[in-house]
Design an enzyme around this catalytic site. Structure first.
Site, mmCIF file in Angstrom:
data_model
loop_
_atom_site.group_PDB
_atom_site.id
_atom_site.type_symbol
_atom_site.label_atom_id
_atom_site.label_comp_id
_atom_site.label_asym_id
_atom_site.label_seq_id
_atom_site.Cartn_x
_atom_site.Cartn_y
_atom_site.Cartn_z
ATOM 1 N N GLY A 57 89.967 29.077 29.346
ATOM 2 C CA GLY A 57 89.900 30.531 29.490
ATOM 3 C C GLY A 57 89.350 31.188 28.237
ATOM 4 N N LEU B 128 90.832 33.199 25.993
ATOM 5 C CA LEU B 128 91.689 32.975 24.821
ATOM 6 C C LEU B 128 91.937 31.491 24.586
ATOM 7 C CD1 LEU B 128 93.632 33.893 22.576
ATOM 8 C CD2 LEU B 128 95.409 34.154 24.334
ATOM 9 N N ALA C 4 97.366 32.921 33.142
ATOM 10 C CA ALA C 4 98.053 33.993 33.869
ATOM 11 C C ALA C 4 97.190 34.411 35.040
ATOM 12 C CB ALA C 4 98.277 35.198 32.951
ATOM 13 N N TYR D 297 101.045 43.681 37.943
ATOM 14 C CA TYR D 297 100.686 42.804 36.818
ATOM 15 C C TYR D 297 101.700 42.952 35.680
ATOM 16 C CZ TYR D 297 98.245 41.282 32.587
ATOM 17 O OH TYR D 297 97.924 40.686 31.383
ATOM 18 N N LYS E 291 104.461 40.158 34.428
ATOM 19 C CA LYS E 291 104.404 39.616 33.070
ATOM 20 C C LYS E 291 105.707 39.895 32.329
ATOM 21 C CE LYS E 291 101.082 38.143 31.036
ATOM 22 N NZ LYS E 291 100.626 36.742 30.799
HETATM 23 N N1 NAP Z 1 91.958 39.688 29.028
HETATM 24 C C1 NAP Z 1 92.616 40.723 28.501
HETATM 25 O O1 NAP Z 1 92.049 41.782 28.207
HETATM 26 C C2 NAP Z 1 94.109 40.606 28.252
HETATM 27 C C3 NAP Z 1 94.808 41.698 27.711
HETATM 28 C C4 NAP Z 1 96.183 41.550 27.444
HETATM 29 C C5 NAP Z 1 96.823 40.342 27.713
HETATM 30 N N2 NAP Z 1 96.114 39.315 28.259
HETATM 31 C C6 NAP Z 1 96.796 38.034 28.520
HETATM 32 O O2 NAP Z 1 96.125 37.062 27.741
HETATM 33 C C7 NAP Z 1 96.181 35.792 28.384
HETATM 34 C C8 NAP Z 1 94.811 35.135 28.363
HETATM 35 O O3 NAP Z 1 93.859 35.936 29.028
HETATM 36 P P1 NAP Z 1 92.335 35.468 29.156
HETATM 37 O O4 NAP Z 1 91.505 36.692 29.110
HETATM 38 O O5 NAP Z 1 92.049 34.344 28.219
HETATM 39 O O6 NAP Z 1 92.336 34.889 30.653
HETATM 40 P P2 NAP Z 1 91.243 34.015 31.467
HETATM 41 O O7 NAP Z 1 89.964 33.877 30.724
HETATM 42 O O8 NAP Z 1 91.207 34.580 32.850
HETATM 43 O O9 NAP Z 1 91.942 32.574 31.514
HETATM 44 C C9 NAP Z 1 93.117 32.368 32.236
HETATM 45 C C10 NAP Z 1 93.281 30.899 32.459
HETATM 46 O O10 NAP Z 1 94.467 30.680 33.256
HETATM 47 C C11 NAP Z 1 94.173 29.738 34.278
HETATM 48 N N3 NAP Z 1 95.090 29.953 35.388
HETATM 49 C C12 NAP Z 1 95.123 31.011 36.223
HETATM 50 N N4 NAP Z 1 96.112 30.864 37.124
HETATM 51 C C13 NAP Z 1 96.726 29.687 36.825
HETATM 52 C C14 NAP Z 1 97.815 28.975 37.404
HETATM 53 N N5 NAP Z 1 98.454 29.441 38.486
HETATM 54 N N6 NAP Z 1 98.187 27.794 36.849
HETATM 55 C C15 NAP Z 1 97.501 27.282 35.784
HETATM 56 N N7 NAP Z 1 96.456 27.924 35.200
HETATM 57 C C16 NAP Z 1 96.073 29.098 35.714
HETATM 58 C C17 NAP Z 1 92.730 30.030 34.634
HETATM 59 O O11 NAP Z 1 92.148 28.960 35.339
HETATM 60 P P3 NAP Z 1 91.135 29.243 36.578
HETATM 61 O O12 NAP Z 1 90.214 30.331 36.145
HETATM 62 O O13 NAP Z 1 90.471 27.922 36.808
HETATM 63 O O14 NAP Z 1 92.019 29.671 37.723
HETATM 64 C C18 NAP Z 1 92.127 30.244 33.249
HETATM 65 O O15 NAP Z 1 91.836 29.011 32.643
HETATM 66 C C19 NAP Z 1 96.832 36.042 29.739
HETATM 67 O O16 NAP Z 1 98.209 35.722 29.636
HETATM 68 C C20 NAP Z 1 96.702 37.539 29.954
HETATM 69 O O17 NAP Z 1 97.767 38.052 30.743
HETATM 70 C C21 NAP Z 1 94.777 39.407 28.529
#
Ligand code: NAP
Length: 294
Positions: A10, A12, A60, A125, A129
């Site tokens: 992902g 992060l 997530a 969401y 969380k």
């Molecule tokens: N992005 C933001 O702006 C933001 C802001 C605040 C907090 N956050 C938090 O930061 C964290 C990282 O975000 P990110 O932007 O890096 O997310 P991301 O790029 O969407 O990556 C999420 C990863 O989680 C995997 N995943 C999803 N559902 C899953 C499941 N049921 N079991 C196992 N793996 C699963 C996805 O795999 P697949 O794609 O193959 O399903 C992907 O590898 C999350 O906890 C998010 O809530 C994000």
């Protein structure tokens, strides 16, 4: 250290894997094909086989509209998934570092939220969380729960389908020459590289607990766009859009700025002002040229 990173491909997770490798950890990169958070069997089988010292969960379901439409699934991943992780990591004696969100707050405070502020999420969401945070905090005493905000990084956000806000702005500027952005939602845009560095530092410490972990300072999305264009000397017209131009089907906090009070108290805060993080990020984009800092 033997560290398992969940969500390793992902936005992060990719940077976390790199930061840990740079500090010499043995990293086990787990993607969605390796582990399904919502399945207690999958989590137990996968983590027992690895027996890691530390588990870092960056995975997530975090597409806000999808969570609202598929609430059961959102809770299965974000809440029960966190419970599964907390249960198994406690059994293994592993530390659990779990990433959460600024969306646990309703945004009505109007000044930066600290860890003691009472969360009140506005949508599925944020609620799912927050439930995940509670499970982690109550089930595994060796935990770090890190709330972050408005992530962007080198690797695409898988849930949001590719381009981050910086790349989107630069593309729209190229394609349209004029861009409209809202000036009424306030965030702390946080580079994933900086959060990954913060996580790497926490792997060497046992001050377990709940922490806010975002870039320093705040801006509106409009101000973020203005800085993106200034740093890259992009010739574009930028206008303030009214919130009605980009209606959201799901309620969101209009002010979700977090203060890293806990990390600062410990002297562990790794974050820089958001403008500095942006400048560093943009300097790595091959197609963008960066104006020297004043
Ligand atoms: N992005 C933001 O702006 C933001 C802001 C605040 C907090 N956050 C938090 O930061 C964290 C990282 O975000 P990110 O932007 O890096 O997310 P991301 O790029 O969407 O990556 C999420 C990863 O989680 C995997 N995943 C999803 N559902 C899953 C499941 N049921 N079991 C196992 N793996 C699963 C996805 O795999 P697949 O794609 O193959 O399903 C992907 O590898 C999350 O906890 C998010 O809530 C994000």
């Amino acid at each position: 250290m033997n560290v398992a990173v969940i969500g390793a491909n992902g936005q992060l997770g990719s940077d976390v894997v790199r930061a840990l490798a740079e500090q010499g950890d043995e990293v086990c990169s787990l993607t969605h094909t390796d582990i399904e958070l919502s399945s207690s069997d999958s989590v137990a089988d996968c983590l027992r086989a690895q027996d890691p010292d530390i588990v870092i969960n960056t995975a997530a379901m975090h597409h806000v509209e999808n969570c609202e439409q598929q609430a059961t699934k959102a809770y299965a991943v974000n809440a029960i998934g966190a419970r599964n992780l907390a249960t198994v990591t406690r059994e293994l004696g592993s530390v659990l570092i779990h990433v959460s969100t600024d969306y646990v707050f309703d945004g009505k405070k109007g000044e930066p939220y600290v860890e003691d502020d009472i969360p009140l999420p506005l949508n599925v969401y944020g609620n799912s969380k927050l439930a995940g945070e509670h499970f982690v905090r109550t089930l595994n005493p060796k935990h770090f729960v890190l709330r972050t905000s408005a992530l962007y990084g080198e690797h695409p956000c898988r849930a949001k389908g590719g381009q981050n806000f910086v790349e989107l702005m630069l593309r729209l500027a190229r394609e349209r020459g004029r861009v409209r952005v809202v000036n009424s939602e306030f965030i702390s845009p946080t580079p994933t590289a900086d959060l990954a560095r913060q996580i790497a530092v926490l792997t060497r410490c046992d001050a377990y607990g709940l922490y806010h972990a975002t870039a320093e300072g705040l801006c509106s999305w409009y101000e973020f766009a203005r800085e993106i264009f200034a740093v890259t000397a992009t010739d574009v017209g930028l206008d303030v859009a009214s919130p009605a131009e980009f209606p959201s089907k799901v309620p969101r906090p209009r002010y979700s700025v977090l203060e890293n009070r806990g990390l600062k108290t410990l002297g562990l805060n790794q974050f820089e002002p958001w403008q500095v993080g942006l400048r560093k990020y943009v300097s790595q984009i091959p197609t963008a040229s960066v104006v020297p800092a004043a």
